[in-house]
Motif scaffolding. Structure first.
Motif, short mmCIF file in Angstrom:
data_model
loop_
_atom_site.label_atom_id
_atom_site.label_comp_id
_atom_site.label_asym_id
_atom_site.label_seq_id
_atom_site.Cartn_x
_atom_site.Cartn_y
_atom_site.Cartn_z
N CYS A 21 0.93 -1.17 -0.11
CA CYS A 21 -0.07 -0.14 -0.05
C CYS A 21 1.08 1.22 0.03
O CYS A 21 1.73 1.24 0.74
N LYS A 33 -2.33 -7.95 -3.31
CA LYS A 33 -3.01 -6.47 -3.12
C LYS A 33 -1.96 -5.32 -3.66
O LYS A 33 -1.06 -5.22 -2.77
N SER A 47 -2.25 -1.22 -3.54
CA SER A 47 -3.29 -0.04 -3.19
C SER A 47 -2.25 1.12 -3.39
O SER A 47 -1.19 1.49 -2.84
N LEU A 88 -6.38 -1.23 -6.34
CA LEU A 88 -6.95 -0.28 -5.80
C LEU A 88 -6.26 0.96 -5.99
O LEU A 88 -4.98 1.17 -5.87
N TYR A 105 -10.74 2.46 1.86
CA TYR A 105 -9.87 1.66 0.98
C TYR A 105 -9.68 0.19 1.67
O TYR A 105 -9.47 -0.87 0.78
N SER A 133 -10.82 -3.27 -0.56
CA SER A 133 -9.57 -4.23 -0.86
C SER A 133 -9.90 -5.46 -0.11
O SER A 133 -8.95 -6.37 0.03
#
Lengths: 470, 173
Positions: free
Chosen positions: A196, A219, A221, A244, A441, A445
């Motif tokens: 992230c 993931k 982000s 994301l 967020y 996610s």
């Protein structure tokens, strides 16, 4: 110079007793049974203590003196901040930096998780370097590092790329190291699962390098992140499941090769304008299930080689059949935008849930044409209007116009204007004025949620009104 | 064994679903037998793996490291968590309430609390282990070393070498 014990002392002066060497009698039965517990048990106990309490156990007795050193370190800056300290104040921040340095060098590792929020790290370059060296040497698994100082001119030390044990990486208010001297390869972050980047200044190669280095990442982000030049992100990853893009700025986002991608979240990417339109390009995403919020005012959607325009006929080349949840932001009444709704629906013909966030009053006239689209007839089970701001009777009458039999219930709750309507054509039409800031967020996610946009609605309906879901 | 255990586990799961109420005997180090439901026994990862590996369910499981008093208390926890559902908010709240009362009672008798902690560690009962170690940590939290020593009966016996090491860390850190 700070030291471990003086650190504990400074934070809680009354907690460090003078070494009197006295014998202490217990209020129990005089026997010390706790120290007799096996070391793995004592370690477990110490691991459950806030850092200052944990450090303090080293002064209890011989048996306890090395326990803390054997416990994987979990450090959260909030636990070592003294009352009244403000990180934005230089003196407080200096003290904080010294404390962190002291703890990181005292603990032999491994490091489990480190959550740090600092400011003005520019004047602590040496400390910063030594921290990241320690992260790498002591096998850190989870790092959240947030620099509050503006501008985001802190360059993360290159040792970041030596933290091979990282599973989660959250960076905020920093730039990624340039010229690391390290050739990105799949061995760099071979455990990394989640990245992230919050309020970071990014270059295209930063993201591409990170993805190359992280063969297991699921993931990615980008939150409030930006750069001062047109950013075209070309995403290639064989493991990525959730991308994301949250209130961040870019010119083009292309999912070039993402065979495992399930979710593409776009939210408020109009917050920072560098160009009028962003191209969202979907090339190779066979598993994509969730996409949104698509916004015809800001997005140009391209599927494979075709830019989606409002007068197009659907063809195999412009269809993403795997998508089940589609979310759009539409200003009803703006003709150009309304006309894109059927286009988007045609691109995602297997949608089960279509969700629209409306920024104007709802006028459902145009759904007349929408009714003829294949997915609306066959697969869509639910149409949801978020942030509905019109009158319920208007909605009721517009839906009636289209010969839909509607039963609707006024949902009585503290939130205003939430109405649920059940339409025959779409199985269920939901209208809700949701709390706009409740979605974040992390929820978006969360891969365990089927419809990440519906977090609020589903939470409300299942908790307070189960009969409506039946 | 490695290849067979997966199949054995699946078979055991299927069997569990079928019978649902298979009983298992646990024997304390004093030879006292406790009969519990399989669901209750499966709270222990140690027993669970023995059952799944096709262990001697009929003969029961001797637990040479656990005395009767401790085992009875551990079973009380396992029964609650193994036999009751925890799907709804209410069911979870009921379990949380049970945990709270359970640990409050244990906390009053530190020696017994350690015994239960040791048993939870030995039997790998994750929830119980977390509960008891957190309870001990909570007692330590926010206290001066002096107060901790008093609370647990710890004797100050730092050797000259320990003190030297601490001091060294003090100046180097």
């Amino acid at each position: 110079m700070f030291s471990l014990l003086s650190l504990a002392h400074k934070l809680c002066p009354q907690f460090i007793s003078p070494n009197t060497g006295e014998r202490h009698t217990s209020t129990n039965d005089g026997r010390d049974q706790i120290t007799a517990l096996p070391n793995n048990l004592l370690s477990e106990i110490v691991s459950r203590l806030p850092i200052i309490d944990a450090i303090r156990t080293t002064t209890l007795s011989h048996g306890w003196s090395r326990i803390w050193h054997s416990v994987p370190l979990s450090l959260d800056h909030s636990q070592i901040r003294r009352a009244g300290e403000n990180i934005l104040d230089d003196l407080s921040n200096n003290a904080m930096v010294a404390r962190v340095s002291s703890i990181l060098s005292s603990q032999p590792g491994p490091f489990n998780s480190i959550h740090l929020t600092c400011s003005s790290m520019g004047s602590h370059n040496d400390a910063l370097k030594s921290w990241f060296k320690a992260f790498a040497d002591k096998h850190l698994k989870e790092l959240a590092f947030l620099n509050l100082h503006y501008p985001n001119d802190i360059m993360v030390p290159t040792d970041l790329f030596c933290c091979k044990s990282l599973k989660r990486l959250y960076l905020g208010g920093v730039q990624l190291p340039a010229n690391t001297g390290i050739i990105p390869c799949s061995h760099t972050f071979h455990e990394l699962w989640e990245i992230c980047l919050y309020r970071c200044i990014l270059h295209e190669w930063d993201i591409e390098n990170l993805l190359t280095c992280s063969p297991k990442v699921e993931k990615l982000s980008l939150v409030n992140s930006a750069c001062g030049w047109p950013l075209r992100l070309h995403i290639r990853s064989h493991s990525l499941r959730c991308m994301l893009h949250w209130a961040s700025s870019l010119e083009e986002l292309a999912m070039v090769s993402t065979p495992c991608l399930e979710r593409l979240i776009l939210w408020r990417d109009d917050a920072l304008h560098w160009s009028d339109c962003k191209k969202i390009k979907i090339c190779s995403t066979p598993k994509l299930q969730v996409i949104g919020y698509l916004n015809p005012a800001d997005h140009v959607l391209q599927i494979r080689d075709t830019v989606i325009k409002n007068d197009m006929k659907a063809s195999a080349a412009t269809v993403v059949p795997s998508v089940e949840v589609l979310a759009m932001t539409i200003r009803f009444g703006v003709h150009e935008e309304e006309r894109m709704v059927p286009c988007f629906l045609k691109c995602f013909p297997s949608s089960i849930i279509a969700r629209t966030q409306t920024t104007n009053e709802v006028n459902l006239e145009f759904w007349k044409d929408v009714g003829s689209i294949q997915c609306v007839r066959s697969s869509i089970k639910k149409v949801i209007f978020d942030d509905f701001s019109g009158e319920e009777c208007d909605l009721h009458s517009s839906l009636s116009l289209h010969k839909m039999q509607i039963s609707w219930k006024r949902f009585t709750s503290s939130l205003p204007r939430r109405i649920f309507l059940q339409g025959v054509l779409w199985g269920m039409v939901q209208v809700c004025a949701s709390a706009k800031n409740a979605w974040n967020y992390q929820m978006a996610s969360d891969l365990s949620l089927y419809d990440p946009f519906g977090y609020i609605v589903s939470a409300i309906t299942t908790a307070s009104c189960p009969s409506l879901i039946a | 064994m490695a290849t067979g255990s997966g199949a054995a586990a699946a078979a055991a799961d299927a069997e569990e679903k079928e019978s649902g109420s298979r009983m298992i005997t646990l024997t304390s180090n004093e030879g006292k037998a406790f009969v519990v439901t399989e669901a209750s026994a499966r709270q222990s990862a140690t027993i669970r793996s023995m059952v799944d590996d096709g262990g001697c369910v009929d003969k029961g499981f001797p637990l040479p490291n656990v005395d009767s008093k401790t085992l009875a208390r551990v079973i009380q926890y396992c029964d609650e968590h193994g036999n009751k559902e925890a799907h709804t908010v209410d069911e979870r709240a009921a379990l949380a309430k049970f945990d709270k009362d359970f640990i409050a009672e244990l906390d009053a008798d530190k020696a017994f609390l350690y015994d239960v902690t040791m048993a939870a560690n030995y039997l790998h009962i994750q929830g119980l282990f977390a509960l008891t170690t957190q309870c001990i940590a909570d007692t330590i939290k926010g206290k001066t070393p002096e107060e901790i020593r008093t609370a647990f009966g710890i004797e100050y016996d730092l050797t000259a070498q320990d003190e030297e090491e601490i001091k060294e860390e003090d100046t180097h850190a």
